[in-house]
Scaffold this active site. Structure first.
Site, PDB file in Angstrom:
ATOM      1  N   GLU A 140       0.819  -1.221   0.000  1.00 54.31           N
ATOM      2  CA  GLU A 140       0.000   0.000   0.000  1.00 54.31           C
ATOM      3  C   GLU A 140       0.851   1.268   0.000  1.00 54.31           C
ATOM      4  O   GLU A 140       1.529   1.560   0.984  1.00 54.31           O
ATOM      5  CB  GLU A 140      -0.936   0.036   1.207  1.00 54.31           C
ATOM      6  CG  GLU A 140      -1.818   1.280   1.202  1.00 54.31           C
ATOM      7  CD  GLU A 140      -2.812   1.350   2.336  1.00 54.31           C
ATOM      8  OE1 GLU A 140      -3.776   2.122   2.225  1.00 54.31           O
ATOM      9  OE2 GLU A 140      -2.637   0.627   3.335  1.00 54.31           O
ATOM     10  N   GLU A 237     -12.671   2.733   3.598  1.00 51.28           N
ATOM     11  CA  GLU A 237     -11.753   3.110   4.674  1.00 51.28           C
ATOM     12  C   GLU A 237     -11.875   4.608   4.945  1.00 51.28           C
ATOM     13  O   GLU A 237     -11.011   5.401   4.587  1.00 51.28           O
ATOM     14  CB  GLU A 237     -10.308   2.730   4.319  1.00 51.28           C
ATOM     15  CG  GLU A 237      -9.425   2.739   5.570  1.00 51.28           C
ATOM     16  CD  GLU A 237      -7.944   2.600   5.266  1.00 51.28           C
ATOM     17  OE1 GLU A 237      -7.230   2.075   6.123  1.00 51.28           O
ATOM     18  OE2 GLU A 237      -7.504   3.027   4.180  1.00 51.28           O
TER      19      GLU A 237
END
Length: 256
Positions: A140, A237
């Site tokens: 990520e 998220e």
């Protein structure tokens, strides 16, 4: 018209009124989710989560490798690979979810080439462990607003690393919010490489809240994913600003 993607609730930040993480998982199920994700696992009720997953039939789309260790600092490489192996073992009872890897911070005195080479070496070792276990790692990229010294803050660089490691068990997690903070053109940075992206997360600009509360054009975002050929789930998220039923209604409207 954009495709309709399965949505994954980030129960780290959502359904908090339900209490412990296993209760949040059940609350997410009651709200219509089949998928969920959270961050670090060592401080979480793993056994209770396993039971809740079994009872609800839900699936986890992502859990972070814990503890977080650097992929660019050779002094932390062994600890990083150990953290991957321990996370694989601990989350097996959770259905072998994808495991999220961050890069760690830049190392003073190392060149860009040395940072990249160190990252490839660490990620290859981690991907080997993941391949043995039948698990996928998600690399990520983050952003410099939250982490000024973080090494991986570029989608292009993240994809370059995934390509260099060349393992089917290492893919990219593309976070729309992190990418927007860095001023990236989503269509440009993902063009021709969407097959390397296994998960997408969303939140609105500027403050990481639900889609529809900020400045991002969600019709364009979702259409871009469709046009590129993305076929995975969308992780929510974000920090909700509304009661969860209203937050989800707005999010589902914006994401189509």
């Amino acid at each position: 018209m954009s495709a309709s993607y399965p949505l994954s609730s980030c129960i780290e930040w959502q359904f908090t009124e339900a209490g412990e993480l296993d209760a949040r998982l059940r609350a997410a199920k009651a709200a219509g989710f089949e998928l969920a994700e959270f961050h670090l696992w060592r401080d979480k009720p793993v056994d209770a989560l396993a039971q809740a997953l079994d009872e609800t039939g839900m699936r986890l789309t992502g859990v972070c490798v814990d503890p977080r260790r650097s992929i660019v600092d050779p002094a932390e490489r062994e600890e990083m690979v150990t953290a991957v192996r321990e996370t694989i073992a601990a989350t097996a009872k959770l259905g072998k979810p994808d495991l999220i890897v961050a890069s760690g911070f830049r190392v003073e005195g190392l060149s860009e080439e040395e940072h990249f080479a160190n990252a490839v070496t660490a990620l290859r070792a981690a991907a080997d462990a993941a391949e043995e276990a039948g698990v996928t790692l998600l690399l990520e990229p983050l952003n410099t607003r939250l982490f000024s010294a973080m090494y991986l803050v570029s989608t292009k660089l993240g994809l370059d690393l995934v390509e260099a490691v060349n393992s089917p068990n290492l893919r990219l997690l593309y976070d729309v919010w992190h990418s927007a903070v860095m001023g990236e053109d989503m269509a440009q940075v993902l063009a021709g490489r969407i097959h390397l992206v296994a998960h997408v997360q969303v939140a609105d600009m500027d403050d990481r809240h639900e889609p529809g509360t900020g400045s991002l054009d969600w019709t364009k975002v979702m259409q871009t994913l469709t046009d590129l050929g993305y076929s995975g789930a969308i992780g929510l998220e974000y920090f909700p600003t509304l009661p969860m039923d209203q937050s989800l209604a707005l999010t589902r409207q914006k994401l189509g």
